[in-house]
Motif scaffolding. Sequence first.
Motif, PDB file in Angstrom:
ATOM      1  N   ALA A   1      69.167  72.111  85.394  1.00 36.97           N
ATOM      2  CA  ALA A   1      67.777  72.536  85.179  1.00 36.97           C
ATOM      3  C   ALA A   1      66.994  72.457  86.485  1.00 36.97           C
ATOM      4  O   ALA A   1      67.344  71.684  87.387  1.00 36.97           O
ATOM      5  CB  ALA A   1      67.130  71.634  84.130  1.00 36.97           C
ATOM      6  N   PRO A   2      65.909  73.237  86.560  1.00 40.35           N
ATOM      7  CA  PRO A   2      65.017  73.061  87.708  1.00 40.35           C
ATOM      8  C   PRO A   2      64.291  71.723  87.604  1.00 40.35           C
ATOM      9  O   PRO A   2      64.096  71.193  86.505  1.00 40.35           O
ATOM     10  CB  PRO A   2      64.022  74.226  87.548  1.00 40.35           C
ATOM     11  CG  PRO A   2      64.037  74.549  86.084  1.00 40.35           C
ATOM     12  CD  PRO A   2      65.421  74.224  85.589  1.00 40.35           C
ATOM     13  N   SER A   3      63.912  71.178  88.759  1.00 41.71           N
ATOM     14  CA  SER A   3      63.110  69.942  88.722  1.00 41.71           C
ATOM     15  C   SER A   3      62.212  69.906  89.940  1.00 41.71           C
ATOM     16  O   SER A   3      62.577  70.397  91.010  1.00 41.71           O
ATOM     17  CB  SER A   3      64.013  68.700  88.687  1.00 41.71           C
ATOM     18  OG  SER A   3      64.849  68.639  89.820  1.00 41.71           O
ATOM     19  N   VAL A   4      61.047  69.323  89.744  1.00 42.74           N
ATOM     20  CA  VAL A   4      60.045  69.292  90.815  1.00 42.74           C
ATOM     21  C   VAL A   4      60.630  68.552  92.027  1.00 42.74           C
ATOM     22  O   VAL A   4      61.186  67.448  91.890  1.00 42.74           O
ATOM     23  CB  VAL A   4      58.724  68.655  90.308  1.00 42.74           C
ATOM     24  CG1 VAL A   4      58.886  67.169  90.001  1.00 42.74           C
ATOM     25  CG2 VAL A   4      57.585  68.902  91.274  1.00 42.74           C
ATOM     26  N   GLY A   5      60.545  69.178  93.201  1.00 45.04           N
ATOM     27  CA  GLY A   5      61.095  68.569  94.417  1.00 45.04           C
ATOM     28  C   GLY A   5      62.582  68.292  94.318  1.00 45.04           C
ATOM     29  O   GLY A   5      63.114  67.495  95.079  1.00 45.04           O
ATOM     30  N   PHE A   6      63.257  68.933  93.368  1.00 41.13           N
ATOM     31  CA  PHE A   6      64.691  68.702  93.082  1.00 41.13           C
ATOM     32  C   PHE A   6      64.954  67.219  92.825  1.00 41.13           C
ATOM     33  O   PHE A   6      65.972  66.672  93.223  1.00 41.13           O
ATOM     34  CB  PHE A   6      65.564  69.224  94.237  1.00 41.13           C
ATOM     35  CG  PHE A   6      67.007  69.480  93.845  1.00 41.13           C
ATOM     36  CD1 PHE A   6      67.360  69.855  92.560  1.00 41.13           C
ATOM     37  CD2 PHE A   6      68.025  69.341  94.784  1.00 41.13           C
ATOM     38  CE1 PHE A   6      68.688  70.081  92.200  1.00 41.13           C
ATOM     39  CE2 PHE A   6      69.353  69.567  94.446  1.00 41.13           C
ATOM     40  CZ  PHE A   6      69.684  69.939  93.153  1.00 41.13           C
ATOM     41  N   MET A   7      63.989  66.566  92.120  1.00 38.90           N
ATOM     42  CA  MET A   7      64.126  65.117  91.953  1.00 38.90           C
ATOM     43  C   MET A   7      65.122  64.729  90.864  1.00 38.90           C
ATOM     44  O   MET A   7      65.591  63.612  90.833  1.00 38.90           O
ATOM     45  CB  MET A   7      62.755  64.470  91.695  1.00 38.90           C
ATOM     46  CG  MET A   7      62.162  64.733  90.336  1.00 38.90           C
ATOM     47  SD  MET A   7      60.534  63.949  90.104  1.00 38.90           S
ATOM     48  CE  MET A   7      60.903  62.214  90.065  1.00 38.90           C
ATOM     49  N   GLN A   8      65.443  65.674  89.953  1.00 39.36           N
ATOM     50  CA  GLN A   8      66.454  65.395  88.908  1.00 39.36           C
ATOM     51  C   GLN A   8      66.171  64.053  88.223  1.00 39.36           C
ATOM     52  O   GLN A   8      66.997  63.146  88.250  1.00 39.36           O
ATOM     53  CB  GLN A   8      67.856  65.413  89.517  1.00 39.36           C
ATOM     54  CG  GLN A   8      68.151  66.700  90.299  1.00 39.36           C
ATOM     55  CD  GLN A   8      69.206  66.529  91.361  1.00 39.36           C
ATOM     56  OE1 GLN A   8      70.380  66.377  91.030  1.00 39.36           O
ATOM     57  NE2 GLN A   8      68.793  66.524  92.611  1.00 39.36           N
ATOM     58  N   PRO A   9      65.011  63.942  87.597  1.00 36.31           N
ATOM     59  CA  PRO A   9      64.562  62.618  87.121  1.00 36.31           C
ATOM     60  C   PRO A   9      65.244  62.146  85.829  1.00 36.31           C
ATOM     61  O   PRO A   9      64.951  61.076  85.337  1.00 36.31           O
ATOM     62  CB  PRO A   9      63.064  62.854  86.867  1.00 36.31           C
ATOM     63  CG  PRO A   9      62.964  64.308  86.515  1.00 36.31           C
ATOM     64  CD  PRO A   9      64.025  64.997  87.339  1.00 36.31           C
ATOM     65  N   TRP A  10      66.150  62.936  85.293  1.00 31.69           N
ATOM     66  CA  TRP A  10      66.692  62.664  83.961  1.00 31.69           C
ATOM     67  C   TRP A  10      67.813  61.638  83.940  1.00 31.69           C
ATOM     68  O   TRP A  10      68.556  61.448  84.893  1.00 31.69           O
ATOM     69  CB  TRP A  10      67.210  63.967  83.351  1.00 31.69           C
ATOM     70  CG  TRP A  10      67.880  64.870  84.347  1.00 31.69           C
ATOM     71  CD1 TRP A  10      69.104  64.702  84.936  1.00 31.69           C
ATOM     72  CD2 TRP A  10      67.334  66.082  84.908  1.00 31.69           C
ATOM     73  NE1 TRP A  10      69.358  65.722  85.810  1.00 31.69           N
ATOM     74  CE2 TRP A  10      68.306  66.587  85.818  1.00 31.69           C
ATOM     75  CE3 TRP A  10      66.151  66.789  84.736  1.00 31.69           C
ATOM     76  CZ2 TRP A  10      68.117  67.765  86.549  1.00 31.69           C
ATOM     77  CZ3 TRP A  10      65.967  67.958  85.457  1.00 31.69           C
ATOM     78  CH2 TRP A  10      66.937  68.442  86.352  1.00 31.69           C
TER      79      TRP A  10
END
Length: 229
Positions: A57-66
């Motif tokens: 999935a896309p994520s803000v700043g590519f942070m991948q927070p999941w």
Amino acid sequence: MRPDCRDDLVRAHAFSVAERDAIYHAIETRRDVRDQFLPQPLPDDLIARLLRAAHHAPSVGFMQPWNFILVRDTAIREKAFEAFERANGEAALQFEGARRESYRSLKLEGIRKAPLSICITCDPDRAGPVVLGRTHNPRMDAYSTVCAVQNLWLAARAEGVGVGWVSIFHDADIRALLGIPERIEIIAWLCLGFVDELYGEPELAVKGWRQRLPLEDLVFENGWGQPQG
Ligand SMILES: Cc1cc2c(cc1C)N(C[C@H](O)[C@H](O)[C@H](O)COP(=O)(O)O)c1[nH]c(=O)[nH]c(=O)c1N2
């Protein structure tokens, strides 16, 4: 005509018609599943594909927070169901009269019936205190995690796997049940399993709770409230 305006170049990155149709088919036939789950466990390789879809999935700043907490354990799912039941009783009281009765007649979870639950969380600290794109809206990390949920949901549809999102909980109950630290945000509790049937339209629409809105009423042009020309 400029060479870069040629139709074949403009469409060079489009999918084939069959691939495109498959994407729209998944989007339009994806359903929230509550009661149609079969007990068969999902194969590990299938679960891995769903998680990989979520992780792309896309994520803000590519942070991948999941993070993805897989819950197969029956006792834990039973406790989650009890948490749902408490919250659902409170939710019913928000409605009056016939609407309350109608709410009570709806099945709004598949926690015990689905063989797998996945709790999806958001770690706001995943990429340090300053995240590219999040500075002016701290909710962007949660929105990113919701994108992961939707990727998983669509991939599951293509795999013939039903998914139901359950949000009728006190977060504190789920946090305590799964040992989730305070700083981590709980985004979704998803129930997953193979299904014996799928509704053609949202179950809430079929059961008369609420209908799909006309798209043209929701699309504006060049400003709030301006209908398309
Ligand atoms: C953030 C969020 C949270 C929830 C849901 C969805 C989303 C996006 N939905 C599912 C929701 O009712 C469903 O998506 C709509 O009714 C539309 O139906 P389809 O998903 O198209 O089948 C949902 N359904 C349910 O039975 N119990 C629930 O607690 C929730 N919670």
